[in-house]
Design a protein around this motif. Structure first.
Motif, PDB file in Angstrom:
ATOM      1  N   LEU A   5       8.625   8.440   1.129  1.00 20.77           N
ATOM      2  CA  LEU A   5       8.734   6.991   1.328  1.00 20.77           C
ATOM      3  C   LEU A   5       8.081   6.224   0.178  1.00 20.77           C
ATOM      4  O   LEU A   5       8.647   5.263  -0.351  1.00 20.77           O
ATOM      5  N   ASP A   6       6.898   6.667  -0.221  1.00 26.35           N
ATOM      6  CA  ASP A   6       6.221   6.018  -1.359  1.00 26.35           C
ATOM      7  C   ASP A   6       7.119   6.096  -2.597  1.00 26.35           C
ATOM      8  O   ASP A   6       7.260   5.122  -3.336  1.00 26.35           O
TER       9      ASP A   6
ATOM     10  N   GLU B  54       2.032  17.701  11.043  1.00 27.90           N
ATOM     11  CA  GLU B  54       1.236  16.945  10.071  1.00 27.90           C
ATOM     12  C   GLU B  54       1.871  17.008   8.682  1.00 27.90           C
ATOM     13  O   GLU B  54       1.881  16.041   7.946  1.00 27.90           O
TER      14      GLU B  54
ATOM     15  N   GLY C  34       9.989   3.764  -2.440  1.00 30.57           N
ATOM     16  CA  GLY C  34       9.500   2.397  -2.671  1.00 30.57           C
ATOM     17  C   GLY C  34       9.288   2.136  -4.157  1.00 30.57           C
ATOM     18  O   GLY C  34       9.652   1.077  -4.685  1.00 30.57           O
TER      19      GLY C  34
ATOM     20  N   ASN D  72       6.008  10.678   4.308  1.00 34.95           N
ATOM     21  CA  ASN D  72       5.259   9.547   3.736  1.00 34.95           C
ATOM     22  C   ASN D  72       5.290   9.565   2.210  1.00 34.95           C
ATOM     23  O   ASN D  72       5.404   8.524   1.567  1.00 34.95           O
ATOM     24  N   THR D  73       5.168  10.765   1.648  1.00 31.87           N
ATOM     25  CA  THR D  73       5.225  10.896   0.194  1.00 31.87           C
ATOM     26  C   THR D  73       6.599  10.455  -0.307  1.00 31.87           C
ATOM     27  O   THR D  73       6.721   9.709  -1.283  1.00 31.87           O
TER      28      THR D  73
ATOM     29  N   ILE E 220       5.034  14.868   8.494  1.00 30.55           N
ATOM     30  CA  ILE E 220       4.694  13.449   8.331  1.00 30.55           C
ATOM     31  C   ILE E 220       4.220  13.174   6.902  1.00 30.55           C
ATOM     32  O   ILE E 220       4.591  12.169   6.292  1.00 30.55           O
ATOM     33  N   ALA E 221       3.421  14.096   6.376  1.00 22.76           N
ATOM     34  CA  ALA E 221       2.906  13.905   5.016  1.00 22.76           C
ATOM     35  C   ALA E 221       4.048  13.900   4.005  1.00 22.76           C
ATOM     36  O   ALA E 221       4.091  13.054   3.107  1.00 22.76           O
TER      37      ALA E 221
ATOM     38  N   GLU F 196      -0.907   5.035  -4.956  1.00 21.36           N
ATOM     39  CA  GLU F 196      -0.223   5.939  -4.026  1.00 21.36           C
ATOM     40  C   GLU F 196      -0.205   7.357  -4.582  1.00 21.36           C
ATOM     41  O   GLU F 196      -0.420   8.328  -3.853  1.00 21.36           O
TER      42      GLU F 196
ATOM     43  N   TYR G  70      -3.186   9.635  -4.117  1.00 25.61           N
ATOM     44  CA  TYR G  70      -3.178  10.336  -2.828  1.00 25.61           C
ATOM     45  C   TYR G  70      -2.245  11.535  -2.846  1.00 25.61           C
ATOM     46  O   TYR G  70      -2.561  12.591  -2.311  1.00 25.61           O
ATOM     47  N   HIS G  71      -1.072  11.349  -3.467  1.00 19.94           N
ATOM     48  CA  HIS G  71      -0.111  12.465  -3.513  1.00 19.94           C
ATOM     49  C   HIS G  71      -0.739  13.656  -4.233  1.00 19.94           C
ATOM     50  O   HIS G  71      -0.627  14.795  -3.791  1.00 19.94           O
TER      51      HIS G  71
END
Lengths: 157, 253
Positions: free
Chosen positions: B46-47, B36, B50, B43-44, B39-40, B133, B136-137
């Motif tokens: 990736l944001d 988990e 971006g 994802n962070t 993945i977190a 985003e 959330y981080h």
């Protein structure tokens, strides 16, 4: 010469785009997801405005390609896909049809309450968060405390 | 320095922060303690990558010399980077990575909140997108800092060590220079010093809940955001991040 060919209406085009599945959640369309922000004929070129869900979402370029392919299959040759970031995408733009399809697929649709309303498998309200993030940028991992199944929750932003 | 030159530098600061931290965090991919978290972190990262594309893309547009986000990311050398020293610090253990993330997220969320009302619409639009985003981080890094800080004896000690190690890199966030002054004059960005109070509000609340003590010393390292004195760590990071474009210029797939 091309003037004589009748251009499909924007309503028809929206319908075609509604048949383009999201690459990660194929049960909903790119229109359901709310990322197609505009369709407009500019002379003989069709301009489509697309907005990303998350700024780093790797599916964004695939989605643009899928949209272009679908429109070409319907005989439209001149297509301009523009990426727009403002106003920023929000889960409020998910369609009702999309939310229902998502839940049926096993993904809890977004709510304002920072978590799913109920487990998409058994409907129980007893759920807990496993992780803030999930298999794609737009989802988080949750678990049902009654049926014990893990599930994806579509984050509300 | 013209206004556009200052704006270019300012945008590099934003884009280099997310690029360098995004790369650092991505180094965890496949190595995190549990799936988990792996993945977190991915994802962070990736944001942040971006967001980098948007900031550096706009920087290149403002510069107007035919460069793009990729050229800026992959073909500049260490002295041309404008990121905070904090984000180039090594990952250390999982706790140190999350402490670094929390300190940056707290600063980032406050800064983006202010940039949403920038007089430059392009800056405001990117800030509005990124801000969602980053909320959330921050939620996640703060939760993790509390969980580990107020955790076992071992995790508490590691988090306190991480805070002691990283705290001297916080001061740089709020130091203003000529670029900042120009951005303030143009109404494009806030004075960094004015972000401190809100930042302190977040960090004091979270760190005290995490039973961690903020170091008393106000000593601060600087030299990242103006590029004058990066740490040795940045060169090593660029070596791995830029290798492909250096070895095979212009390579695409």
């Amino acid at each position: 010469m091309t003037e004589t060919i009748e251009k499909p209406t924007e309503a028809e085009i929206w319908q075609w785009l509604d048949a383009v599945p999201d690459p990660e959640i194929p049960v909903i369309s790119v229109v359901d997801l709310g990322i197609v922000r505009g369709v407009e004929w500019q002379g003989d070129t069709l301009a489509v405005a697309v907005t990303p869900t998350y700024s780093g979402c790797p599916a964004t370029s695939i989605i643009s390609m899928d949209i272009e392919t679908a429109l070409r299959d319907h005989g439209i040759d001149k297509i301009r896909i523009a990426h727009q970031i403002a106003p920023a995408w929000t889960t409020d733009w998910l369609s009702e049809k999309g939310r229902a399809a998502m839940e049926k697929f096993g993904i809890a649709p977004p709510t304002d309450a920072k978590g799913p309303d109920h487990c998409p498998h058994c409907g129980s309200k007893h759920t807990e968060k496993l992780s803030q993030f999930g298999s794609t940028p737009c989802k988080a991992q949750w678990r049902c405390k009654d049926c014990l199944e893990p599930f994806d929750y579509f984050k509300c932003i | 320095m013209t206004r556009d030159e200052a704006l270019f530098d300012f945008l590099l600061r934003l884009g280099d922060n997310t690029l360098i931290l995004g790369h650092r965090v991505s180094e965890w991919c496949g190595h995190a303690p549990v799936l988990e978290e792996d993945i977190a972190l991915a994802n962070t990262a990736l944001d942040m990558i971006g967001q980098t594309q948007m900031w550096l893309g706009l920087a290149a547009e403002v510069e107007g010399k035919g460069r793009d986000a990729d050229t800026l990311a992959f073909l500049r050398d260490a002295w041309d980077f404008r990121n905070l020293l904090l984000v180039e610090m090594p990952n250390g253990d999982f706790g140190q990575t999350l402490m670094r993330q929390f300190l940056f997220d707290a600063f980032h969320s406050v800064l983006l909140g202010r940039l949403m009302t920038s007089s430059d619409e392009r800056v405001a639009a990117i800030a509005a997108k990124a801000s969602k985003e980053v909320a959330y981080h921050l939620e996640r890094s703060a939760d993790t800092v509390v969980g580990l800080g107020d955790g076992t004896e071992e995790s508490h000690a590691r988090m306190q060590a991480a805070l002691d190690y990283l705290w001297p890199y916080v001061g740089e966030m709020f130091r203003a220079d000529a670029v900042d002054a120009e951005m303030v004059a143009a109404g494009i960005a806030p004075d960094p010093a004015g972000l401190r109070e809100e930042f302190d509000g977040i960090t004091t609340r979270v760190l005290s809940e995490a039973t961690l003590e903020i170091p008393a010393s106000s000593f601060g390292h600087k030299g990242g955001k103006d590029g004058s004195f990066h740490t040795e760590h940045l060169g090593h990071l660029l070596c791995s991040m830029q290798w492909l474009q250096r070895a095979y210029p212009g390579c695409e797939w």
